[in-house]
Design a protein around this motif. Structure first.
Motif: not given
Length: 165
Positions: A23, A25, A111-116
């Motif tokens: 959770n 960047p 990157a997956q939205d605001k996650q990595t």
């Protein structure tokens, strides 16, 4: 079977894989893998500590470090960076100087939205080398503990960042 896998370019019997969603960047996750100030807080499993002697994150660069184990032993390691594409991926060879253990590690930061999403592949020179590391070093458990520590560090950094704003 191993010989035919090798002849066909199939390395699956020499690989280990781990995937983790953080959770945070991807720039921050990548930085945590390349900044010695971060590495010393999470790189090793619980009960171990680490001391970086030298780090140069660039193709052909290296990271030399010593791990202090809970048994009081000192374990010398070296990472040789093969590819460093921030914040996309890292490829490096990891060598433990106390043994013959060595593997090539590929890290993909997506990157997956605001996650990595971190995809990690460890490629050993032989199936026997992979099996030895699994058997003697509880590798999967150690890697999961280490990534748990990374997740904790990332959470602390993000919370501190928002407190300072």
């Amino acid at each position: 079977m191993y010989a035919s896998n090798e002849a066909n370019g199939n390395t699956s019997d020499r690989e280990l894989h781990l995937t983790r969603l953080f959770n945070a960047p991807r720039e921050l996750v990548y930085q945590a893998w390349t900044d010695p100030l971060h590495l010393e807080h999470w790189w090793v499993p619980e009960g171990f500590s680490i001391n970086s002697e030298y780090i140069s994150v660039r193709p052909g660069g290296s990271w030399r470090f010593v791990i202090l184990g809970p048994d009081g032993g000192y374990y010398h390691h070296e990472v040789i960076f093969l590819e460093t594409v921030s914040p996309d991926h890292l490829v490096y060879m990891h060598h433990n100087h106390n043994e013959t253990d060595q593997c090539t590690i590929t890290l993909l930061f997506t990157a997956q939205d605001k996650q990595t999403r971190l995809n990690m592949q460890l490629l050993f020179p032989t199936r026997a080398a992979r099996d030895k590391v699994l058997r003697e070093h509880a590798t999967m458990e150690s890697m999961n503990q280490t990534l748990d520590r990374l997740e904790s560090l990332l959470t602390k950094i993000i919370h501190l960042h928002y407190k300072l704003k």
